[in-house]
Design a protein around this motif. Sequence first.
Motif, PDB file in Angstrom:
ATOM      1  N   MET A   1    -118.947-108.536  -5.197  1.00 55.93           N
ATOM      2  CA  MET A   1    -118.778-109.220  -6.469  1.00 55.93           C
ATOM      3  C   MET A   1    -120.156-109.665  -6.932  1.00 55.93           C
ATOM      4  SD  MET A   1    -115.351-111.477  -5.630  1.00 55.93           S
ATOM      5  CE  MET A   1    -114.611-111.399  -7.272  1.00 55.93           C
ATOM      6  N   ALA A   2    -120.397-109.608  -8.217  1.00 53.18           N
ATOM      7  CA  ALA A   2    -121.748-109.889  -8.700  1.00 53.18           C
ATOM      8  C   ALA A   2    -121.716-110.485 -10.095  1.00 53.18           C
ATOM      9  CB  ALA A   2    -122.582-108.601  -8.707  1.00 53.18           C
ATOM     10  N   TRP A   3    -122.844-111.056 -10.453  1.00 56.93           N
ATOM     11  CA  TRP A   3    -123.070-111.533 -11.812  1.00 56.93           C
ATOM     12  C   TRP A   3    -124.302-110.820 -12.372  1.00 56.93           C
ATOM     13  CZ3 TRP A   3    -119.802-114.543 -14.521  1.00 56.93           C
ATOM     14  CH2 TRP A   3    -118.835-115.278 -13.807  1.00 56.93           C
TER      15      TRP A   3
ATOM     16  N   ARG B   1    -129.362-105.396 -19.703  1.00 53.39           N
ATOM     17  CA  ARG B   1    -128.579-106.175 -18.750  1.00 53.39           C
ATOM     18  C   ARG B   1    -129.314-106.195 -17.413  1.00 53.39           C
ATOM     19  NH1 ARG B   1    -122.172-105.213 -18.507  1.00 53.39           N
ATOM     20  NH2 ARG B   1    -122.631-105.439 -20.720  1.00 53.39           N
ATOM     21  N   GLU B   2    -129.373-107.363 -16.777  1.00 48.26           N
ATOM     22  CA  GLU B   2    -130.068-107.495 -15.501  1.00 48.26           C
ATOM     23  C   GLU B   2    -129.168-108.142 -14.459  1.00 48.26           C
ATOM     24  OE1 GLU B   2    -133.511-110.008 -15.805  1.00 48.26           O
ATOM     25  OE2 GLU B   2    -132.353-111.788 -16.343  1.00 48.26           O
ATOM     26  N   TRP B   3    -129.401-107.757 -13.230  1.00 46.09           N
ATOM     27  CA  TRP B   3    -128.665-108.293 -12.108  1.00 46.09           C
ATOM     28  C   TRP B   3    -129.121-109.727 -11.829  1.00 46.09           C
ATOM     29  CZ3 TRP B   3    -131.194-109.172  -7.260  1.00 46.09           C
ATOM     30  CH2 TRP B   3    -130.328-109.604  -6.244  1.00 46.09           C
ATOM     31  N   VAL B   4    -128.171-110.605 -11.517  1.00 48.95           N
ATOM     32  CA  VAL B   4    -128.475-112.002 -11.220  1.00 48.95           C
ATOM     33  C   VAL B   4    -128.248-112.315  -9.738  1.00 48.95           C
ATOM     34  CG1 VAL B   4    -127.822-114.393 -11.682  1.00 48.95           C
ATOM     35  CG2 VAL B   4    -127.916-112.746 -13.569  1.00 48.95           C
ATOM     36  N   ALA B   5    -127.055-111.971  -9.241  1.00 49.92           N
ATOM     37  CA  ALA B   5    -126.720-112.284  -7.853  1.00 49.92           C
ATOM     38  C   ALA B   5    -125.511-111.463  -7.439  1.00 49.92           C
ATOM     39  CB  ALA B   5    -126.412-113.774  -7.690  1.00 49.92           C
TER      40      ALA B   5
ATOM     41  N   ALA C   1    -131.629-112.627  -7.669  1.00 47.78           N
ATOM     42  CA  ALA C   1    -132.850-112.244  -8.365  1.00 47.78           C
ATOM     43  C   ALA C   1    -133.865-113.365  -8.190  1.00 47.78           C
ATOM     44  CB  ALA C   1    -132.557-112.025  -9.850  1.00 47.78           C
ATOM     45  N   ASP C   2    -135.137-112.995  -8.151  1.00 45.01           N
ATOM     46  CA  ASP C   2    -136.187-113.995  -7.945  1.00 45.01           C
ATOM     47  C   ASP C   2    -136.158-115.074  -9.019  1.00 45.01           C
ATOM     48  OD1 ASP C   2    -138.714-111.679  -6.663  1.00 45.01           O
ATOM     49  OD2 ASP C   2    -137.073-112.745  -5.671  1.00 45.01           O
ATOM     50  N   SER C   3    -135.782-114.705 -10.235  1.00 44.26           N
ATOM     51  CA  SER C   3    -135.809-115.644 -11.355  1.00 44.26           C
ATOM     52  C   SER C   3    -134.792-116.771 -11.214  1.00 44.26           C
ATOM     53  CB  SER C   3    -135.571-114.896 -12.662  1.00 44.26           C
ATOM     54  OG  SER C   3    -134.321-114.234 -12.640  1.00 44.26           O
ATOM     55  N   VAL C   4    -133.785-116.603 -10.375  1.00 43.61           N
ATOM     56  CA  VAL C   4    -132.745-117.632 -10.240  1.00 43.61           C
ATOM     57  C   VAL C   4    -132.670-118.201  -8.825  1.00 43.61           C
ATOM     58  CG1 VAL C   4    -131.414-116.496 -12.049  1.00 43.61           C
ATOM     59  CG2 VAL C   4    -130.827-116.080  -9.644  1.00 43.61           C
ATOM     60  N   LYS C   5    -133.431-117.650  -7.907  1.00 39.43           N
ATOM     61  CA  LYS C   5    -133.364-118.081  -6.512  1.00 39.43           C
ATOM     62  C   LYS C   5    -133.699-119.560  -6.404  1.00 39.43           C
ATOM     63  CE  LYS C   5    -134.649-114.770  -3.943  1.00 39.43           C
ATOM     64  NZ  LYS C   5    -135.460-113.765  -3.211  1.00 39.43           N
TER      65      LYS C   5
ATOM     66  N   GLU D   1    -134.802-119.783 -20.802  1.00 40.14           N
ATOM     67  CA  GLU D   1    -134.820-118.340 -20.527  1.00 40.14           C
ATOM     68  C   GLU D   1    -133.588-117.851 -19.769  1.00 40.14           C
ATOM     69  OE1 GLU D   1    -137.223-120.587 -19.877  1.00 40.14           O
ATOM     70  OE2 GLU D   1    -138.254-120.128 -17.962  1.00 40.14           O
ATOM     71  N   ASP D   2    -132.722-118.771 -19.353  1.00 36.84           N
ATOM     72  CA  ASP D   2    -131.441-118.374 -18.751  1.00 36.84           C
ATOM     73  C   ASP D   2    -130.396-118.057 -19.818  1.00 36.84           C
ATOM     74  OD1 ASP D   2    -131.992-120.905 -16.284  1.00 36.84           O
ATOM     75  OD2 ASP D   2    -132.251-118.738 -16.017  1.00 36.84           O
ATOM     76  N   THR D   3    -130.724-118.313 -21.079  1.00 40.23           N
ATOM     77  CA  THR D   3    -129.786-118.027 -22.163  1.00 40.23           C
ATOM     78  C   THR D   3    -129.456-116.546 -22.213  1.00 40.23           C
ATOM     79  OG1 THR D   3    -130.521-119.886 -23.516  1.00 40.23           O
ATOM     80  CG2 THR D   3    -129.486-118.052 -24.676  1.00 40.23           C
ATOM     81  N   ALA D   4    -128.168-116.229 -22.150  1.00 39.16           N
ATOM     82  CA  ALA D   4    -127.720-114.836 -22.118  1.00 39.16           C
ATOM     83  C   ALA D   4    -126.198-114.797 -22.100  1.00 39.16           C
ATOM     84  CB  ALA D   4    -128.251-114.127 -20.867  1.00 39.16           C
ATOM     85  N   VAL D   5    -125.669-113.608 -22.264  1.00 40.94           N
ATOM     86  CA  VAL D   5    -124.255-113.380 -21.974  1.00 40.94           C
ATOM     87  C   VAL D   5    -124.162-112.992 -20.500  1.00 40.94           C
ATOM     88  CG1 VAL D   5    -122.193-112.026 -22.479  1.00 40.94           C
ATOM     89  CG2 VAL D   5    -123.771-112.643 -24.335  1.00 40.94           C
ATOM     90  N   TYR D   6    -123.327-113.687 -19.767  1.00 42.77           N
ATOM     91  CA  TYR D   6    -123.186-113.452 -18.327  1.00 42.77           C
ATOM     92  C   TYR D   6    -121.910-112.645 -18.073  1.00 42.77           C
ATOM     93  CZ  TYR D   6    -127.044-116.544 -17.209  1.00 42.77           C
ATOM     94  OH  TYR D   6    -128.303-117.093 -17.090  1.00 42.77           O
ATOM     95  N   TYR D   7    -122.052-111.604 -17.264  1.00 41.52           N
ATOM     96  CA  TYR D   7    -120.948-110.698 -16.954  1.00 41.52           C
ATOM     97  C   TYR D   7    -120.680-110.685 -15.453  1.00 41.52           C
ATOM     98  CZ  TYR D   7    -121.982-108.698 -21.560  1.00 41.52           C
ATOM     99  OH  TYR D   7    -122.212-108.506 -22.902  1.00 41.52           O
TER     100      TYR D   7
END
Length: 116
Positions: A34-36, A45-49, A60-64, A88-94
């Motif tokens: 499962m991922a975000w 679109r970029e991977w978060v976790a 991802a390093d940006s949210v670690k 910079e965390d502003t986005a649509v999260y999927y």
Amino acid sequence: QVQLVESGGGLVQAGGSLRLSCAASGNIFSINAMAWYRQAPGKQREWVANISRGGTTAYADSVKGRFTISRDNAKNTVFLQMNSLKPEDTAVYYCHIITAASYNYWGQGTQVTVSS
């Protein structure tokens, strides 16, 4: 048919927190990963976790250190706790899942807006 329903997005000030949820329903025998992911305006679109069925996580390093992914296997639900939010965390999260049969499914997305 499989559905992913996300919730928890919204508007928050920088430094604040939000908790996203994504519940999977339908013809699912078992979910492996499962991922975000997230997609900001004008960006790809970029991977978060992600989190495995056994609970192994990656970020991802940006949210670690600021975001925490978790899951409830009994409820086929994945969560994303987001702390110390930045503009910079502003986005649509999927949310995204891979089932035991190797099918991929995406949620409809939830908007997260962080004001400065």
